[in-house]
Motif scaffolding. Sequence first.
Motif, short mmCIF file in Angstrom:
data_model
loop_
_atom_site.label_atom_id
_atom_site.label_comp_id
_atom_site.label_asym_id
_atom_site.label_seq_id
_atom_site.Cartn_x
_atom_site.Cartn_y
_atom_site.Cartn_z
N TYR A 21 -39.99 -46.53 34.24
CA TYR A 21 -40.03 -45.08 34.11
C TYR A 21 -41.25 -44.44 34.78
CZ TYR A 21 -43.57 -45.63 30.48
OH TYR A 21 -44.71 -45.93 29.80
N ARG A 22 -42.30 -45.21 35.05
CA ARG A 22 -43.52 -44.68 35.66
C ARG A 22 -43.45 -44.64 37.17
NH1 ARG A 22 -47.30 -49.08 33.22
NH2 ARG A 22 -45.44 -50.19 33.90
N GLY A 23 -42.56 -45.41 37.76
CA GLY A 23 -42.47 -45.49 39.22
C GLY A 23 -42.12 -46.90 39.66
N SER A 24 -42.36 -47.18 40.91
CA SER A 24 -41.96 -48.47 41.50
C SER A 24 -43.14 -49.17 42.16
CB SER A 24 -40.88 -48.26 42.56
OG SER A 24 -39.75 -47.66 41.99
N VAL A 25 -43.05 -50.48 42.20
CA VAL A 25 -43.97 -51.33 42.96
C VAL A 25 -43.10 -52.16 43.88
CG1 VAL A 25 -45.59 -53.25 42.81
CG2 VAL A 25 -45.68 -51.44 41.10
N LEU A 26 -43.53 -52.32 45.12
CA LEU A 26 -42.79 -53.14 46.08
C LEU A 26 -43.67 -54.30 46.52
CD1 LEU A 26 -41.79 -49.91 47.43
CD2 LEU A 26 -40.01 -51.62 47.58
N HIS A 27 -43.12 -55.52 46.51
CA HIS A 27 -43.84 -56.68 47.03
C HIS A 27 -43.68 -56.70 48.53
CE1 HIS A 27 -43.87 -59.55 43.30
NE2 HIS A 27 -44.73 -58.59 43.21
N MET A 28 -44.79 -56.61 49.27
CA MET A 28 -44.73 -56.69 50.72
C MET A 28 -44.72 -58.15 51.18
SD MET A 28 -47.33 -55.21 53.55
CE MET A 28 -47.43 -56.03 55.11
N LEU A 29 -45.69 -58.94 50.70
CA LEU A 29 -45.83 -60.32 51.18
C LEU A 29 -46.56 -61.12 50.11
CD1 LEU A 29 -45.51 -62.22 53.66
CD2 LEU A 29 -47.77 -61.48 54.38
N ARG A 30 -46.06 -62.32 49.86
CA ARG A 30 -46.70 -63.22 48.90
C ARG A 30 -47.14 -64.48 49.64
NH1 ARG A 30 -44.59 -63.41 43.23
NH2 ARG A 30 -44.84 -65.63 43.63
N GLU A 41 -57.05 -59.72 57.20
CA GLU A 41 -57.53 -58.45 56.69
C GLU A 41 -56.36 -57.50 56.49
OE1 GLU A 41 -60.02 -56.36 59.49
OE2 GLU A 41 -58.69 -56.80 61.14
N ILE A 42 -56.58 -56.52 55.66
CA ILE A 42 -55.63 -55.43 55.49
C ILE A 42 -56.39 -54.14 55.72
CG2 ILE A 42 -54.21 -54.15 53.83
CD1 ILE A 42 -53.69 -56.80 52.41
N TYR A 43 -55.82 -53.26 56.52
CA TYR A 43 -56.45 -51.97 56.72
C TYR A 43 -55.38 -50.91 56.91
CZ TYR A 43 -55.64 -52.80 61.69
OH TYR A 43 -55.06 -53.06 62.90
N PHE A 44 -55.77 -49.67 56.68
CA PHE A 44 -54.89 -48.54 56.88
C PHE A 44 -55.49 -47.67 57.97
CE2 PHE A 44 -54.34 -50.02 52.60
CZ PHE A 44 -52.97 -50.05 52.47
N LEU A 63 -48.74 -59.83 62.82
CA LEU A 63 -48.85 -58.54 62.15
C LEU A 63 -47.76 -58.44 61.10
CD1 LEU A 63 -49.34 -56.19 65.25
CD2 LEU A 63 -51.09 -57.02 63.69
N ASN A 64 -48.13 -58.00 59.92
CA ASN A 64 -47.17 -57.74 58.85
C ASN A 64 -47.22 -56.25 58.58
OD1 ASN A 64 -46.48 -60.56 58.12
ND2 ASN A 64 -48.67 -60.65 57.71
N LEU A 65 -46.19 -55.53 58.99
CA LEU A 65 -46.16 -54.07 58.88
C LEU A 65 -45.11 -53.65 57.86
CD1 LEU A 65 -46.18 -53.27 62.69
CD2 LEU A 65 -48.13 -53.35 61.17
N THR A 66 -45.45 -52.67 57.05
CA THR A 66 -44.50 -52.09 56.12
C THR A 66 -44.45 -50.60 56.35
OG1 THR A 66 -44.93 -53.79 54.47
CG2 THR A 66 -43.97 -51.75 53.66
N VAL A 67 -43.23 -50.09 56.43
CA VAL A 67 -43.05 -48.65 56.65
C VAL A 67 -42.25 -48.08 55.51
CG1 VAL A 67 -42.08 -46.91 58.19
CG2 VAL A 67 -43.07 -48.99 59.13
#
Length: 67
Positions: A21-30, A41-44, A63-67
Amino acid sequence: MSEFNEIDGVVVKSLKQIADYRGSVLHMLRCDEILFNKFGEIYFSEINPGAVKAWKKHKKTNLNLTV
């Protein structure tokens, strides 16, 4: 693979969504996934209106990109 995969070597992966009910979390990479190589590294990055940014040339990179 996805029907949208049009670039050789690119893997399109559906993200696991955990929702409540609070929202969602998405797993990008494990770290236990076959796509995981190692952590660097991770950067925005932001691009200002009218500006141009380009990638630097690397001899080899993942590169691991999520859009």
